[in-house]
Design an enzyme around this catalytic site. Sequence first.
Site, PDB file in Angstrom:
ATOM      1  CG  HIS A  20      -2.269   0.540   1.018  1.00 36.99           C
ATOM      2  ND1 HIS A  20      -2.915   0.578  -0.201  1.00 36.99           N
ATOM      3  CD2 HIS A  20      -3.138   1.087   1.906  1.00 36.99           C
ATOM      4  CE1 HIS A  20      -4.113   1.126  -0.051  1.00 36.99           C
ATOM      5  NE2 HIS A  20      -4.265   1.446   1.216  1.00 36.99           N
ATOM      6  CG  ASN A  66      -8.549   5.295   4.644  1.00 36.80           C
ATOM      7  OD1 ASN A  66      -7.942   4.819   3.695  1.00 36.80           O
ATOM      8  ND2 ASN A  66      -9.117   4.549   5.554  1.00 36.80           N
ATOM      9  CG  ASP A  91      -1.871   0.742  -3.371  1.00 36.95           C
ATOM     10  OD1 ASP A  91      -2.682  -0.153  -3.078  1.00 36.95           O
ATOM     11  OD2 ASP A  91      -1.907   1.870  -2.855  1.00 36.95           O
ATOM     12  CG  ASN A 112     -10.756   3.407   1.512  1.00 37.81           C
ATOM     13  OD1 ASN A 112     -11.829   3.402   0.908  1.00 37.81           O
ATOM     14  ND2 ASN A 112     -10.425   2.467   2.377  1.00 37.81           N
TER      15      ASN A 112
END
Length: 187
Positions: A20, A66, A91, A112
Amino acid sequence: MKYLIVGLGNIGSEYLGTRHNVGFRLVNGLVDDAGAEFREERYGAIARCRIKNKEAVVLKPNTFMNLSGHAVRYWLQKENIPVENLLVVVDDLALPYGTLRLKPKGSDAGHNGLRNIQELLGTQEYARLRFGIGDNFSRGRQVEYVLGQFTPEELSALPEKQKLAVEIMRSFCLAGMQITMNQYNHK
């Protein structure tokens, strides 16, 4: 002309080197290549570098993935950079490992970080460089997968992929979206 290049990731040692956080890793390559350094500033680590006659403000948000939109919106406004000169490096589960795709706009595709950027900018019309992390996980294990470490095989291929990502980021600033997509999206 000035550009904002944003690598998405999560801060904290527990996220270091995860799939991530590949956005952080890829923009690190651009900054290293330019001989610049990151400094902690509002909403993240900032590096300023020259790409020939262009100025790039490179951001690694410290807002967690997020809430990335807060950092992106702040730095676009602070530096007076138009959204057309924004590139978000992220990613992507939908692409095979190591695939790099430059897109001029698009949906958040369930990401997100992209969702928050889209909400706070009020548009999907911003460029993104998507790095494929693959989808090699079993049902219900997506979070574990994206927050997991790269395999040894993936890690060994990463330097070459990072080098290509740096070329794409530089080309985005120098040649523009269309030429860069035509040159690199087929590789």
